[in-house]
Design an enzyme around this catalytic site. Structure first.
Site, PDB file in Angstrom:
ATOM      1  CB  ILE A 254     -19.869  -7.839 -39.134  1.00  0.00           C
ATOM      2  CG1 ILE A 254     -19.766  -7.916 -40.664  1.00  0.00           C
ATOM      3  CG2 ILE A 254     -18.495  -8.033 -38.492  1.00  0.00           C
ATOM      4  CD1 ILE A 254     -18.952  -6.782 -41.280  1.00  0.00           C
ATOM      5  CG  HIS A 255     -22.299 -11.171 -34.053  1.00  0.00           C
ATOM      6  ND1 HIS A 255     -22.886 -11.942 -35.015  1.00  0.00           N
ATOM      7  CD2 HIS A 255     -22.084 -11.986 -32.996  1.00  0.00           C
ATOM      8  CE1 HIS A 255     -23.020 -13.170 -34.575  1.00  0.00           C
ATOM      9  NE2 HIS A 255     -22.535 -13.240 -33.346  1.00  0.00           N
TER      10      HIS A 255
END
Ligand code: UD1
Length: 374
Positions: free
Chosen positions: A203-204
């Site tokens: 997740i970014h």
């Protein structure tokens, strides 16, 4: 011919690997400029070493900061470099702030811009990446698109000249590396997981990391999966993951961002991938691992065909449901033929020798003639 390539973020190091090698093989001088957007060793140096990228000739040292400050510093520091190097092309990759800065400076200095991964759209202008792509495409002379969808999108926006379908550098590299992966990669022992007995998550995206409620929903979904989930944490995500207690008393196994081949090895034996990354969606496709995209939309429409990739946004129920689905039997192969680097270099060479690269379009009447280049 001299090509100045602007790179700065992890996916650009991956994309540059095969192209830099092809330029060098054909005796074309490449001037590599690293903006410094990604600066942690594990986000940058590790990739240069592993992918055998040449050391950048110029390192601009721009790291961190908000969008304005980061992009502004890049513009300021890039301009004298491009002016001094006077390349025949400035090559930019993808959709990051480094892409935007490279394309803008070159365009203002009247140096032709080649954009790798042109034509992709999420149709979500709240994403900083979408703005970066649109601007880069509209100032580029050479639009190197990965697939027909992207070419059609450019035509829809009035860009019809200088568009070449070349395939996908990331997919080509993933295919090469995948062919050499061991059946039981050592990385599985590090996390004490068994083939197909675990999932992988990353997740970014700003929409998932800067919105606490969205991040909490994602964690709830990942925690609802009935197996361990190995979660390499991007620097952008570190703080919120810590604050939300990710990996404490749950099924999440957090670790630092992994080097390229280790990430592919981990992915290759997993049951499924949960990600908001663009590159990993394609890599999962190559490795035949079902992908669940933690966004409301994707630029990689081909991966959605046959249900190989599904969109779950940040909805916990959709994430859990998707973790239980069966692997589709059929999978298309829409991603080119392993020759993207050669086709890109051909297009760069052809672009220089052609009498003129027409830059048609309603407001783009100028033409860059070969004699005016370099
Ligand atoms: C950027 C790109 C995105 C790409 C992603 C790949 C933009 C707008 N976004 O997002 O398109 O998919 O890279 O990873 O260009 N940070 C560190 N160490 C690092 C790098 C970043 O601590 O090595 C920190 C920064 O200081 C910042 C945050 O992480 O606080 C976000 O970094 P940033 O460069 O803005 O974008 P990414 O989220 O990495």
């Amino acid at each position: 011919m001299r090509v100045l390539s602007v790179i700065g973020a992890r996916p650009q190091f991956v994309k540059a690997a095969l192209l830099s090698a092809e330029l060098s093989r054909r005796g074309i001088e490449e001037i590599l400029v690293h903006t410094g957007q990604h600066y942690d060793r594990e986000m940058s140096d590790v990739f240069f070493e592993e992918l055998q990228l040449p050391a950048p000739k110029h390192h601009l040292g721009v790291g961190g900061g908000g969008h304005g400050a980061q992009t502004g510093e890049m513009l300021k520091r890039l301009e004298p470099v491009i002016r001094e190097e006077a390349p025949d092309w400035v090559l930019v990759y993808g959709d990051t702030n480094s892409t935007l800065a490279g394309a803008l400076v070159a365009a203002k200095l009247h140096v032709p811009v080649a954009h790798v991964e042109a034509g992709l759209r999420s149709f979500n202008r709240a994403m900083p990446e979408e703005i970066n792509r649109i601007v880069a495409d509209h100032v580029a002379q050479l639009l190197l698109v990965p697939n027909e969808h992207a070419g059609k999108q450019l035509a829809h926006e009035g860009i019809t000249s200088g568009v070449r379908v070349v395939g996908d550098l990331m997919v080509d590299l993933a295919m090469l590396v995948a062919a050499k992966l061991p059946a039981h990669p050592p990385i599985l022992d590090r996390f004490r997981v068994q083939p197909r007995g675990y999932c992988v998550a990353t997740i970014h995206r700003a929409s998932n990391t800067d919105d606490r409620a969205a991040f909490r929903r994602l964690l709830e979904g990942l925690r609802g999966i009935d197996r361990p989930v190995v979660f390499p944490v991007h620097p952008r995500t570190r703080e919120i993951a810590r604050q939300e207690g990710a990996g404490e008393g749950d099924n999440l196994i957090l670790c630092e961002p992994l080097p390229y081949a280790q990430m592919l090895a981990l992915l290759s034996q997993s049951a499924s991938l949960f990600t908001d990354s663009g590159g990993l969606q394609k890599e999962a496709f190559v490795l035949k691992i079902p992908c669940v995209t933690l966004r409301e939309e994707t630029e990689w429409l081909d991966t959605l065909e046959d249900g190989w990739n599904v969109l779950a946004g940040s909805d916990p129920a959709k994430i859990v449901d998707a973790s239980r689905r069966l692997i589709p039997v059929r999978q298309g192969t829409p991603f080119g033929d392993g020759n993207a680097a050669r086709k890109i270099v051909d297009a760069l060479c052809y672009g220089l020798t052609a009498t003129a690269i027409s830059v048609e379009g309603p407001s783009r009447k100028a033409a860059v003639s070969a004699s005016s280049i370099g």
